[in-house]
Each structure stands twice: as C-alpha cells, then as structure tokens.
Design a protein around this motif. Structure first.
Motif, mmCIF file in Angstrom:
data_model
loop_
_atom_site.group_PDB
_atom_site.id
_atom_site.type_symbol
_atom_site.label_atom_id
_atom_site.label_comp_id
_atom_site.label_asym_id
_atom_site.label_seq_id
_atom_site.Cartn_x
_atom_site.Cartn_y
_atom_site.Cartn_z
ATOM 1 N N TYR A 194 -12.863 -36.155 1.937
ATOM 2 C CA TYR A 194 -12.775 -37.022 0.943
ATOM 3 C C TYR A 194 -11.599 -37.850 1.223
ATOM 4 O O TYR A 194 -10.713 -37.605 1.812
ATOM 5 C CB TYR A 194 -12.990 -36.630 -0.512
ATOM 6 C CG TYR A 194 -14.121 -36.103 -0.767
ATOM 7 C CD1 TYR A 194 -15.296 -36.788 -1.290
ATOM 8 C CD2 TYR A 194 -14.082 -34.708 -1.120
ATOM 9 C CE1 TYR A 194 -16.374 -36.229 -1.578
ATOM 10 C CE2 TYR A 194 -15.420 -33.991 -1.471
ATOM 11 C CZ TYR A 194 -16.500 -34.753 -1.722
ATOM 12 O OH TYR A 194 -17.746 -34.300 -2.342
ATOM 13 N N PRO A 195 -11.748 -39.065 1.075
ATOM 14 C CA PRO A 195 -10.475 -40.192 1.360
ATOM 15 C C PRO A 195 -9.667 -39.850 0.213
ATOM 16 O O PRO A 195 -9.561 -39.170 -0.638
ATOM 17 C CB PRO A 195 -11.079 -41.567 1.244
ATOM 18 C CG PRO A 195 -12.392 -41.456 0.216
ATOM 19 C CD PRO A 195 -12.793 -39.864 0.495
ATOM 20 N N PRO A 196 -8.190 -40.144 0.543
ATOM 21 C CA PRO A 196 -7.242 -39.960 -0.378
ATOM 22 C C PRO A 196 -7.330 -40.716 -1.555
ATOM 23 O O PRO A 196 -7.811 -41.963 -1.499
ATOM 24 C CB PRO A 196 -5.862 -40.316 0.259
ATOM 25 C CG PRO A 196 -6.515 -41.009 1.607
ATOM 26 C CD PRO A 196 -7.825 -40.724 1.966
ATOM 27 N N VAL A 197 -6.940 -40.105 -2.700
ATOM 28 C CA VAL A 197 -7.026 -40.804 -4.122
ATOM 29 C C VAL A 197 -6.146 -41.740 -4.038
ATOM 30 O O VAL A 197 -4.953 -41.837 -3.838
ATOM 31 C CB VAL A 197 -7.085 -39.470 -5.214
ATOM 32 C CG1 VAL A 197 -7.177 -40.432 -6.205
ATOM 33 C CG2 VAL A 197 -8.078 -38.718 -4.919
ATOM 34 N N ASP A 198 -6.735 -43.160 -4.704
ATOM 35 C CA ASP A 198 -5.833 -44.027 -5.188
ATOM 36 C C ASP A 198 -6.129 -44.729 -6.498
ATOM 37 O O ASP A 198 -7.175 -45.195 -6.680
ATOM 38 C CB ASP A 198 -6.140 -45.021 -4.034
ATOM 39 C CG ASP A 198 -5.014 -46.214 -4.389
ATOM 40 O OD1 ASP A 198 -4.072 -46.226 -5.165
ATOM 41 O OD2 ASP A 198 -5.255 -47.492 -3.843
ATOM 42 N N ALA A 199 -5.123 -44.206 -7.320
ATOM 43 C CA ALA A 199 -5.606 -44.594 -8.779
ATOM 44 C C ALA A 199 -4.958 -45.841 -9.393
ATOM 45 O O ALA A 199 -5.009 -46.222 -10.536
ATOM 46 C CB ALA A 199 -4.880 -43.373 -9.626
ATOM 47 N N ASP A 200 -4.791 -46.761 -8.427
ATOM 48 C CA ASP A 200 -4.305 -47.991 -8.765
ATOM 49 C C ASP A 200 -5.394 -48.891 -9.587
ATOM 50 O O ASP A 200 -5.062 -49.544 -10.700
ATOM 51 C CB ASP A 200 -3.800 -48.634 -7.728
ATOM 52 C CG ASP A 200 -2.366 -48.284 -7.155
ATOM 53 O OD1 ASP A 200 -1.648 -47.473 -7.856
ATOM 54 O OD2 ASP A 200 -2.032 -48.719 -5.816
ATOM 55 N N ILE A 201 -6.680 -49.009 -9.081
ATOM 56 C CA ILE A 201 -7.368 -49.577 -9.776
ATOM 57 C C ILE A 201 -7.992 -48.998 -11.158
ATOM 58 O O ILE A 201 -8.261 -49.766 -12.152
ATOM 59 C CB ILE A 201 -8.758 -49.742 -8.789
ATOM 60 C CG1 ILE A 201 -8.503 -50.625 -7.607
ATOM 61 C CG2 ILE A 201 -9.848 -50.364 -9.670
ATOM 62 C CD1 ILE A 201 -9.363 -50.596 -6.596
ATOM 63 N N LEU A 202 -8.046 -47.683 -10.954
ATOM 64 C CA LEU A 202 -8.371 -47.111 -12.519
ATOM 65 C C LEU A 202 -7.190 -47.477 -13.439
ATOM 66 O O LEU A 202 -7.452 -47.675 -14.649
ATOM 67 C CB LEU A 202 -8.427 -45.555 -12.244
ATOM 68 C CG LEU A 202 -8.756 -44.833 -13.365
ATOM 69 C CD1 LEU A 202 -10.013 -45.038 -14.188
ATOM 70 C CD2 LEU A 202 -8.783 -43.200 -12.982
#
Length: 160
Positions: free
Chosen positions: A66-74
C-alpha cells in the motif's frame, strides 16, 4: 485391478496445516505394514501422505504494498465538515426558535420561489453554499464547502 487407499496420518487429517498430495509429488512415509508389499509408485495405486503446508504470505508478492498514508486531505475535509455542521446548526437553531421564520420559509417554498428560500437560509449568517430541494412534504438542504470538493452535509426535514 484393485485400488487401495491407506492414509497414514501423523496429525489429525482435517487441520489447516495439512495438505494431501499424490504419491508422485511427495515422499512416502510410514506405510502401514499390511500394505508395504504394494508399489506406491504404480499409477493405479492411490496413496496420500501428509505434508506441512508452507507458510502463506498474507500479501501476494506480485502486488505492490500500500502507498504511504497522507492524512492532509482527510484533515482538511474534517475541518470543512465541522464548519458545515456549525452552519447547519445555525439554520436548524433559527428554525427551532422562530415559528415565524419557519412559516415564511414554507410559504415561499409553496410558491416555488427558490431564490427567496435560498436567501432566507443565507440570511441566518452562513457562508457555505447551500442547495435547497423542497416538495409539498418537506425540505432538504445540502451544505457544501466553497471552493473545495471535499465534503457535503445533507439535512432533510419534514413539514407535512
């Protein structure tokens, strides 16, 4: 011609760790003494042995991780949704506290004056975009964040 089946299990036969393979694909182990004189490599002879199943990798090797998690949009979506909830709460508070405001809103909706319905809702002091749907039974308001397509909040109310 006779077919013989003589399993010899070192473990219980129906556990997940066991795989039953034909003799041609596995080594013969611990034949029962009664059948030792039979040639297990004969294609007419069917004999199964127990082998341990190799550990299965839970993620197939041909699939990338899985790609790394980016929570900026959330994070941004949650903040915008919180703002939408506050503004929806303002509209609901006005409707709950003022029967005159609710009666005026229903009256202009019955006359199909959509612009006036939207103006009345905006007059409460909200800054979000509001799309209003109404029919003889009730009102639906959809609050949307301006300049962002991240979130929306829909509220349905019944007046009949």
């Amino acid at each position: 011609m006779h077919y013989f089946y003589q399993p010899r299990f070192n473990q219980p036969p129906y556990t997940r760790q066991n795989v039953y393979l034909p003799v041609a694909n596995a080594q013969i182990v611990n034949l029962h003494p009664l059948f030792e004189h039979l040639n297990p490599m004969n294609p007419n002879y069917l004999h199964y042995v127990v082998q341990q199943q190799p550990n299965q990798n839970p993620q197939p090797s041909n699939r990338p991780p899985y790609p790394p998690v980016d929570a900026d949009i959330l994070y941004e979506s949650a903040n915008q949704s919180n703002k939408l909830m506050k503004e929806a709460s303002m509209v609901l508070g006005k409707l709950a506290s003022s029967k005159e405001f609710g009666a005026r809103l229903m009256d202009v909706a019955q006359r199909s004056n959509t612009k006036e319905v939207e103006r009345l809702i905006q007059s409460v002091g909200i800054t979000s975009d509001v799309v209003v749907y109404y029919n003889p039974d009730g009102l639906e308001m959809e609050f949307r964040a301006r300049n962002l397509d991240c979130c929306k909040l829909s509220i349905s109310m019944r007046w009949r």
